[in-house]
Scaffold this motif. Structure first.
Motif, PDB file in Angstrom:
ATOM      1  N   PRO A 213       0.819  -1.216   0.000  1.00 38.83           N
ATOM      2  CA  PRO A 213       0.000   0.000   0.000  1.00 38.83           C
ATOM      3  C   PRO A 213       0.851   1.263   0.000  1.00 38.83           C
ATOM      4  N   GLU A 214       0.290   2.327  -0.558  1.00 42.09           N
ATOM      5  CA  GLU A 214       0.944   3.628  -0.433  1.00 42.09           C
ATOM      6  C   GLU A 214       1.200   3.916   1.042  1.00 42.09           C
ATOM      7  N   ARG A 215       2.301   4.578   1.299  1.00 41.60           N
ATOM      8  CA  ARG A 215       2.695   4.958   2.657  1.00 41.60           C
ATOM      9  C   ARG A 215       2.892   3.750   3.560  1.00 41.60           C
ATOM     10  N   ALA A 216       3.272   2.620   2.962  1.00 38.00           N
ATOM     11  CA  ALA A 216       3.581   1.438   3.777  1.00 38.00           C
ATOM     12  C   ALA A 216       4.713   1.728   4.737  1.00 38.00           C
ATOM     13  N   ALA A 217       5.629   2.616   4.323  1.00 36.30           N
ATOM     14  CA  ALA A 217       6.774   2.939   5.174  1.00 36.30           C
ATOM     15  C   ALA A 217       6.355   3.633   6.463  1.00 36.30           C
ATOM     16  N   ALA A 218       5.143   4.181   6.473  1.00 35.62           N
ATOM     17  CA  ALA A 218       4.654   4.860   7.674  1.00 35.62           C
ATOM     18  C   ALA A 218       3.694   3.989   8.480  1.00 35.62           C
ATOM     19  N   ALA A 219       3.554   2.739   8.080  1.00 42.35           N
ATOM     20  CA  ALA A 219       2.603   1.846   8.768  1.00 42.35           C
ATOM     21  C   ALA A 219       3.018   1.611  10.209  1.00 42.35           C
ATOM     22  N   GLY A 220       2.040   1.566  11.079  1.00 38.94           N
ATOM     23  CA  GLY A 220       2.327   1.322  12.486  1.00 38.94           C
ATOM     24  C   GLY A 220       2.832  -0.084  12.743  1.00 38.94           C
ATOM     25  N   ASP A 221       2.379  -1.040  11.947  1.00 42.04           N
ATOM     26  CA  ASP A 221       2.809  -2.433  12.084  1.00 42.04           C
ATOM     27  C   ASP A 221       3.308  -2.904  10.725  1.00 42.04           C
ATOM     28  N   PHE A 222       4.544  -2.559  10.405  1.00 40.95           N
ATOM     29  CA  PHE A 222       5.086  -2.894   9.090  1.00 40.95           C
ATOM     30  C   PHE A 222       5.161  -4.402   8.887  1.00 40.95           C
ATOM     31  N   ALA A 223       5.424  -5.142   9.943  1.00 43.85           N
ATOM     32  CA  ALA A 223       5.518  -6.599   9.830  1.00 43.85           C
ATOM     33  C   ALA A 223       4.206  -7.187   9.340  1.00 43.85           C
ATOM     34  N   ALA A 224       3.095  -6.684   9.867  1.00 44.32           N
ATOM     35  CA  ALA A 224       1.784  -7.168   9.442  1.00 44.32           C
ATOM     36  C   ALA A 224       1.491  -6.752   8.009  1.00 44.32           C
ATOM     37  N   VAL A 225       1.870  -5.530   7.647  1.00 45.55           N
ATOM     38  CA  VAL A 225       1.683  -5.059   6.267  1.00 45.55           C
ATOM     39  C   VAL A 225       2.472  -5.929   5.294  1.00 45.55           C
ATOM     40  N   ALA A 226       3.696  -6.269   5.665  1.00 47.33           N
ATOM     41  CA  ALA A 226       4.533  -7.105   4.797  1.00 47.33           C
ATOM     42  C   ALA A 226       3.869  -8.451   4.529  1.00 47.33           C
ATOM     43  N   ARG A 227       3.396  -9.102   5.567  1.00 47.04           N
ATOM     44  CA  ARG A 227       2.755 -10.410   5.398  1.00 47.04           C
ATOM     45  C   ARG A 227       1.496 -10.297   4.549  1.00 47.04           C
ATOM     46  N   ALA A 228       0.717  -9.238   4.783  1.00 48.29           N
ATOM     47  CA  ALA A 228      -0.561  -9.085   4.091  1.00 48.29           C
ATOM     48  C   ALA A 228      -0.408  -8.648   2.641  1.00 48.29           C
ATOM     49  N   SER A 229       0.761  -8.125   2.279  1.00 46.57           N
ATOM     50  CA  SER A 229       0.940  -7.527   0.953  1.00 46.57           C
ATOM     51  C   SER A 229       1.796  -8.350   0.010  1.00 46.57           C
ATOM     52  N   LEU A 230       2.333  -9.472   0.478  1.00 46.85           N
ATOM     53  CA  LEU A 230       3.205 -10.312  -0.343  1.00 46.85           C
ATOM     54  C   LEU A 230       2.638 -11.721  -0.458  1.00 46.85           C
ATOM     55  N   ALA A 231       2.842 -12.320  -1.613  1.00 55.12           N
ATOM     56  CA  ALA A 231       2.341 -13.670  -1.873  1.00 55.12           C
ATOM     57  C   ALA A 231       3.140 -14.717  -1.096  1.00 55.12           C
ATOM     58  N   PRO A 232       2.599 -15.939  -0.976  1.00 54.62           N
ATOM     59  CA  PRO A 232       3.327 -17.005  -0.276  1.00 54.62           C
ATOM     60  C   PRO A 232       4.723 -17.259  -0.841  1.00 54.62           C
ATOM     61  N   ALA A 233       4.936 -17.016  -2.129  1.00 58.81           N
ATOM     62  CA  ALA A 233       6.269 -17.205  -2.712  1.00 58.81           C
ATOM     63  C   ALA A 233       7.287 -16.281  -2.074  1.00 58.81           C
ATOM     64  N   LEU A 234       6.802 -15.166  -1.500  1.00 59.10           N
ATOM     65  CA  LEU A 234       7.665 -14.218  -0.793  1.00 59.10           C
ATOM     66  C   LEU A 234       7.365 -14.239   0.711  1.00 59.10           C
ATOM     67  N   HIS A 235       6.794 -15.358   1.168  1.00 60.24           N
ATOM     68  CA  HIS A 235       6.585 -15.639   2.584  1.00 60.24           C
ATOM     69  C   HIS A 235       5.468 -14.807   3.212  1.00 60.24           C
ATOM     70  N   GLY A 236       4.552 -14.314   2.377  1.00 67.62           N
ATOM     71  CA  GLY A 236       3.382 -13.613   2.885  1.00 67.62           C
ATOM     72  C   GLY A 236       2.127 -14.436   2.669  1.00 67.62           C
ATOM     73  N   ARG A 237       0.968 -13.758   2.725  1.00 67.27           N
ATOM     74  CA  ARG A 237      -0.305 -14.456   2.558  1.00 67.27           C
ATOM     75  C   ARG A 237      -1.227 -13.740   1.565  1.00 67.27           C
ATOM     76  N   TRP A 238      -0.679 -12.840   0.760  1.00 64.96           N
ATOM     77  CA  TRP A 238      -1.442 -12.077  -0.238  1.00 64.96           C
ATOM     78  C   TRP A 238      -1.849 -12.996  -1.375  1.00 64.96           C
ATOM     79  N   ASP A 239      -3.068 -12.817  -1.882  1.00 67.12           N
ATOM     80  CA  ASP A 239      -3.575 -13.632  -2.977  1.00 67.12           C
ATOM     81  C   ASP A 239      -3.919 -12.720  -4.145  1.00 67.12           C
ATOM     82  N   ALA A 240      -3.246 -12.906  -5.275  1.00 64.55           N
ATOM     83  CA  ALA A 240      -3.420 -12.011  -6.423  1.00 64.55           C
ATOM     84  C   ALA A 240      -4.845 -12.046  -6.956  1.00 64.55           C
TER      85      ALA A 240
END
Length: 251
Positions: A213-240
């Motif tokens: 997401p825009e302004r991800a760098a300002a997210a209060g919980d970047f770790a959660a944003v990372a998991r939610a925004s990346l696909a399992p191939a990059l160790h997240g849970r995002w679904d295209a």
């Protein structure tokens, strides 16, 4: 499909979100229990003693996760220019692709994932011979490293052309493109943004593996944003497919 041990992170241009994407992939991988290293071969636009991109990665990943990362920078040039121009103007040595490959190989020896963040786009010059991040990736593969490329792209108009050009440049060099991540998904996406969710993988010839997401760098919980925004191939849970369906429905 899972990320290869060495992943070169490049972009379709400057200011597309490469460092934030690198930090997100590093965060998600560390959370998955992997040993992760982040390598910045050539840092420009930063004076001695000032924080560079690897420091920004550490800041975004945050403590205590950042304490589990290995961070390395090879060369630094103070002016915010292409690496070859910055090196020439500073009088400092150019970066040799072999040096990047050797550093990546050393890090890969005791890490599960090595992220190598380039400067600008794929074909930005690093020396007076015109060698680029692509040459660094080729040098890594010559050492036997299963290196691939991760492309960070923008969401809107113009991104299909720059994505296609980068994909063609990689294919011409025999370098595999692992996937594409949108570096900054807008809060209010327009028609082009939504259509590009389907069109980007076709232009790249590789899967869409996330949308930060825009302004991800300002997210209060970047770790959660990372998991939610990346696909399992990059160790997240995002679904295209789910992401595209949600935004197409909203449009």
């Amino acid at each position: 499909m899972i990320a290869p041990p060495v992943l070169f992170v490049t972009g379709t241009g400057t200011e597309v979100g490469k460092t934030v994407t690198t930090a997100a992939v590093a965060s998600a991988a560390v959370q998955a229990g992997l040993r992760v290293a982040v390598l910045k071969p050539g840092q420009t636009g930063v004076a001695p003693g000032e924080p560079g991109d690897v420091d920004e990665v550490a800041r975004l990943v945050g403590a205590p996760l950042a304490g589990r990362l290995t961070l390395r920078e090879l060369v630094r040039y103070p002016e915010p220019l292409a690496p070859d121009t910055a090196a020439r103007r500073s009088g400092r040595p150019y970066l040799d692709p072999a040096d990047t490959a050797a550093a990546a190989a050393e890090l890969a020896h005791d890490h599960d994932l090595v992220l190598v963040e380039g400067a600008g786009g794929l074909l930005v010059r690093y020396d007076d011979e015109g060698r680029t991040l692509a040459d660094q990736a080729l040098a890594a593969r010559d050492l036997g490293l299963p290196a691939q490329l991760l492309l960070v792209a923008t969401a809107g108009l113009g991104t299909l052309n720059t994505t296609s050009l980068t994909a063609e440049a990689l294919a011409a060099r025999g370098l595999p493109l692992f996937g594409v991540v949108i570096g900054a998904w807008p809060g209010s996406p327009g028609l082009a943004d939504r259509c590009n969710l389907a069109d980007l993988p076709r232009s790249a010839g590789a899967p869409l593996l996330g949308a930060l997401p825009e302004r991800a760098a300002a997210a209060g919980d970047f770790a959660a944003v990372a998991r939610a925004s990346l696909a399992p191939a990059l160790h997240g849970r995002w679904d295209a497919a789910e992401f595209a369906s949600t935004h197409q429905a909203a449009g």
